[in-house]
Design an enzyme around this catalytic site. Structure first.
Site, short mmCIF file in Angstrom:
data_model
loop_
_atom_site.label_atom_id
_atom_site.label_comp_id
_atom_site.label_asym_id
_atom_site.label_seq_id
_atom_site.Cartn_x
_atom_site.Cartn_y
_atom_site.Cartn_z
N CYS A 196 0.85 -1.31 -0.05
CA CYS A 196 0.00 -0.02 -0.10
C CYS A 196 0.92 1.37 -0.12
CB CYS A 196 -0.91 -0.05 1.13
SG CYS A 196 -0.14 -0.36 2.81
N THR A 197 1.91 0.85 0.29
CA THR A 197 3.06 2.23 0.13
C THR A 197 3.90 2.28 -1.10
OG1 THR A 197 4.94 1.11 1.00
CG2 THR A 197 3.46 1.95 2.70
#
Length: 530
Positions: free
Chosen positions: A323-324
């Site tokens: 998600c980063t």
């Protein structure tokens, strides 16, 4: 604001700043010219080259400066492959190399070459025997092998000297990416080529090192000129080069004492984070590692929210969670290791980090993780969740017909929506280039538990399609106790991170990961309750 991301870019060393300003006044001339300003610039460039060569442990005429560490890697790989093209077009790399190496490998494949990827164990370390097998088993004669000195995400140090000996025995040069370790010391062993990047040790960005040992066949690629022995075209940025060399000498002078101090702080983080925060996996080799770097992953946490929480607390860290990432896929390093990727945090302490900052980080981290878990609805005990499929108590959950034998489309997918996934688990615990993960978390290739599971239907099916990790894992955790021991829960998910995080969850929670099955959408991950 405590800066804990030195592995991405170290803060400028004071010596680098001083040297840069001084060289701007003295080193702006063309070092190829014979007049006074040119001679002065040449003296500064030659002195910087000697300083860097002393730090590396090579001859000054073996070292050239490049425009970045990435350029050094690309030029080194391309030049070495071209210089040995008559030998063959095989390239061997580890599965945890920096993206600059992997991008160069992709370009080599596109150009018609072959690439063999060597897997790692759960600590991120390669085995020299695996390199020996790769050199022997390549479909094409190997022209070059690559191995980082230490991993940039988890800090694990690689057995460079042993791998170099294996490569020497096979007559294959070894290129070492030393970006993360050169500030701490020389890379030992009989390597043939070496690359590094100045901003990793506190020098300025935009300066890389490329070392090619005498006797190594090397053919520079692309347009070349007379500068840097024809291996790195373009006007040298002498002020930045001088600052890079001066800062390298300075950090080396204090490396032994600072490594000892930072290792103690990192040991404190490695020990106390699992004590303070439930359900944490600390990854990387516990002893054979860089002194300043530690990585851990938190169950039921998404990395972006965790990093934002730490940023609000004025801590700068990085993450390998999907998600980063701009690609929304888990870090290739964590995937290769077969470890948990969700809620991942990399702490890399710069030189001079205060003990008080580490203590404050340890004080604030538990509350930040807890807040993220609460926001995501992570389980804090035995909780129920909305699922599809027959329940352990015989009642049909919401969305499932009461008629005997009725199944939702999700349950049908989980029970046999397609052929078995072909990614395979390896006995050695390393990652495979076809997507399978080794022992300790991965994809079943069929047979064993996976083959037995084809004869049964899941007791519960969790429909997590369209949900990003850690939500599929959270839904699984909520329902695992709703089935009897020995029964299977299937999780339908289309987030690639689930392929890594569900097996890792099983390993951490003592459940059995049965395997992955294809489904009409995403994949079905089967977990047997123990």
């Amino acid at each position: 604001m405590p800066y804990f991301d030195a592995a991405s870019s170290a803060p400028p060393h004071p010596v680098a700043r001083q040297a840069l300003l001084a060289a701007l006044d003295e080193g702006w001339g063309d070092p190829a010219r014979l007049y006074r300003e040119g001679r002065r610039a040449r003296l500064l460039l030659d002195a910087a080259r000697q300083t860097a060569a002393d730090a590396v442990g090579c001859r000054p005429d073996e070292l050239v400066f490049t425009a970045s560490g990435t350029r050094a890697v690309h030029q080194g790989i391309a030049g070495a492959l071209a210089g040995r093209r008559r030998v063959g077009r095989g390239l061997v790399v580890s599965a945890v190399e920096h993206s600059s190496v992997l991008h160069a490998a992709t370009a080599h494949t596109v150009a018609g070459g072959t690439v063999t990827e060597v897997g790692v164990d759960r600590t991120g370390r390669v085995a020299p025997t695996a390199y020996a097998d790769a050199l022997r088993g390549s479909t094409e004669p190997v022209a070059l092998a690559c191995l980082q000195s230490a991993n940039h995400e988890v800090g694990t140090e690689q057995p460079v000297a042993d791998v170099a000996e294996v490569c020497r025995g096979a007559g294959v040069p070894l290129l070492v990416d030393a970006a993360q370790s050169l500030g701490w010391g020389r890379v030992e062993g009989g390597w043939s080529l070496l690359t590094a990047s100045a901003h990793k040790w506190g020098g300025p960005a935009g300066v890389g090192l490329l070392v090619v040992r005498k006797g190594v066949r090397f053919a520079p690629q692309g347009p070349v000129d007379e500068r840097e022995s024809g291996r790195s075209a373009g006007f040298e940025n002498i002020p930045a080069i001088v600052a890079a060399a001066a800062s390298l000498r300075a950090v080396r002078a204090e490396a032994e004492s600072e490594a000892l101090r930072l290792r103690g702080l990192v040991d404190r983080i490695r020990t106390r984070v699992p004590e303070l925060v439930p359900d944490v996996e600390v990854v990387g080799d516990p002893t054979r590692r860089l002194p300043h770097l530690v990585t851990f992953s938190c169950l039921y946490v998404d990395g972006e929210s965790l990093l934002h929480g730490l940023d609000r607390a004025e801590f700068a860290v990085s993450s390998g969670s999907s998600c980063t990432s701009s690609t929304l896929t888990p870090s290739h390093v964590l995937r290769a290791m077969g470890v948990l990727s969700e809620g991942n945090v990399r702490v890399s302490l710069p030189v001079g980090t205060a003990e008080a900052d580490v203590e404050l980080f340890l004080e604030l981290l538990p509350g930040i993780v807890s807040a993220v878990r609460a926001k995501l609805g992570a389980p804090t005990g035995r909780e129920s969740a909305s699922v599809r499929g027959p329940r352990a108590d015989g009642a049909a959950p919401s969305g499932v017909a009461d008629a005997p034998g009725a199944q939702s489309s999700a349950a049908a997918d989980a029970a046999g929506g397609g052929a078995e996934d072909e990614g395979g688990a390896e006995d050695g615990g390393g990652a495979r280039s076809d997507g399978g993960v080794g022992a300790g978390g991965g994809v079943e290739s069929g047979g064993g538990a996976g083959a037995d599971a084809r004869e049964e239907a899941p007791a519960l099916t969790v429909d997590a399609l369209g949900k990003r990790c850690p939500l599929p894992v959270i839904e699984l955790a909520k329902v695992i106790e709703d089935v009897p021991v020995g029964a299977v829960v299937a999780v339908l998910a289309d987030d690639d991170a689930a392929r890594l995080d569900i097996p890792a969850w099983c390993d951490m929670r003592g459940q059995e990961y049965v395997g992955e099955r294809a489904a009409r959408r995403g994949a079905a991950y089967w977990v047997r309750r123990r």
